[in-house]
Design a protein around this motif. Sequence first.
Motif, PDB file in Angstrom:
ATOM      1  N   TRP A 136       0.831  -1.200   0.000  1.00 60.50           N
ATOM      2  CA  TRP A 136       0.000   0.000   0.000  1.00 60.50           C
ATOM      3  C   TRP A 136       0.863   1.246   0.000  1.00 60.50           C
ATOM      4  O   TRP A 136       1.810   1.344   0.781  1.00 60.50           O
ATOM      5  N   ARG A 137       0.533   2.193  -0.841  1.00 58.34           N
ATOM      6  CA  ARG A 137       1.140   3.504  -0.686  1.00 58.34           C
ATOM      7  C   ARG A 137       0.598   4.097   0.603  1.00 58.34           C
ATOM      8  O   ARG A 137      -0.541   3.844   0.986  1.00 58.34           O
ATOM      9  N   ARG A 138       1.434   4.899   1.248  1.00 61.61           N
ATOM     10  CA  ARG A 138       1.111   5.381   2.579  1.00 61.61           C
ATOM     11  C   ARG A 138      -0.279   6.024   2.682  1.00 61.61           C
ATOM     12  O   ARG A 138      -1.058   5.709   3.567  1.00 61.61           O
ATOM     13  N   ASP A 139      -0.585   6.899   1.750  1.00 60.15           N
ATOM     14  CA  ASP A 139      -1.848   7.627   1.847  1.00 60.15           C
ATOM     15  C   ASP A 139      -3.021   6.844   1.258  1.00 60.15           C
ATOM     16  O   ASP A 139      -4.143   7.336   1.226  1.00 60.15           O
ATOM     17  N   GLU A 140      -2.767   5.642   0.751  1.00 62.18           N
ATOM     18  CA  GLU A 140      -3.848   4.828   0.189  1.00 62.18           C
ATOM     19  C   GLU A 140      -4.233   3.681   1.119  1.00 62.18           C
ATOM     20  O   GLU A 140      -5.162   2.933   0.840  1.00 62.18           O
ATOM     21  N   ARG A 141      -3.487   3.537   2.205  1.00 59.70           N
ATOM     22  CA  ARG A 141      -3.704   2.408   3.098  1.00 59.70           C
ATOM     23  C   ARG A 141      -5.103   2.479   3.717  1.00 59.70           C
ATOM     24  O   ARG A 141      -5.492   3.505   4.266  1.00 59.70           O
TER      25      ARG A 141
END
Lengths: 219, 65
Positions: free
Chosen positions: A126-131
């Motif tokens: 996961w990209r950090r802001d998409e988690r």
Amino acid sequence: MVEDSGTKSGEVGRNLAHAAQGEAAHLQDPVYLEELRRQLQRFAVLQLGDADLAEDAVQEALLGALKSARSFNGRAALKTWVFAILKNKIADLLRARGRQPDAQSLLSSDEEHRDLDELFNARGHWRRDERPAHWEDPESAVHDRHFWRVFEACLDRLPGQQARLFMMREFIELETPEICAAAEISVSNLNVTLHRARMRLRECLENNWFQAGEAREES
Amino acid sequence: MKNCREITRLLSEAQERELSLSERMGLRMHLAMCRGCRNFAEQMATLRKICRAYARRDEGNSGRE
Ligand SMILES: [Zn+2]
């Protein structure tokens, strides 16, 4: 169901007659029929974008199924059958309107690939802001009419084929083989499409409802 | 070792079919250390409940509280 009442031949005959009626009994069960009608209505409205057209199509599909009531062996078979009729009607209506469902789903497949790449990094994490975040109190959301507006808006944003297959699965509650037969796609194709639909929907719901306006603590 | 992308795919497929033992084990290991996928797993179950509620909702109530 049929118990002890002695197996005299007269009674056996009566029981058989009962069983034959039982096959079509769900068609006379108003509660079941109403629930089925609602599910089909949701599906048709979202496909057609027109409540009146949808209602007519659902009505016709149900009437068509009632005519061949004898041939059903249970609710699942009935549902599949009604849905097949409805699906054809919707396809006819969309075609008559000049919308090409297939062109639409072709267009969306590129877009869909890009989608997932935005969510995960090169290693597939996961990209950090998409988690995904924890959803607070989803039970109360379903009693909130504002939530349903958000839900419908999110459904609307799904590409055509994703929305169609997702609704077959989740609204009409068809099983994998039934959907693959109706939509003429492979199982892996279905799995990929449902995965993408769910990724999109959950993201949309999270952004617009479960986290909307809340600066949530990210521990 | 599966990554998050693969795990979300498995979690989606689990809504259609029963996962194999090895799939379940891979899943459990990943979920033990990945909060994002844990949340995603919960959301798959929630999404199903939401959809069932939506499909069965009484049309006449949709405009009211
Ligand atoms: Zn993960």
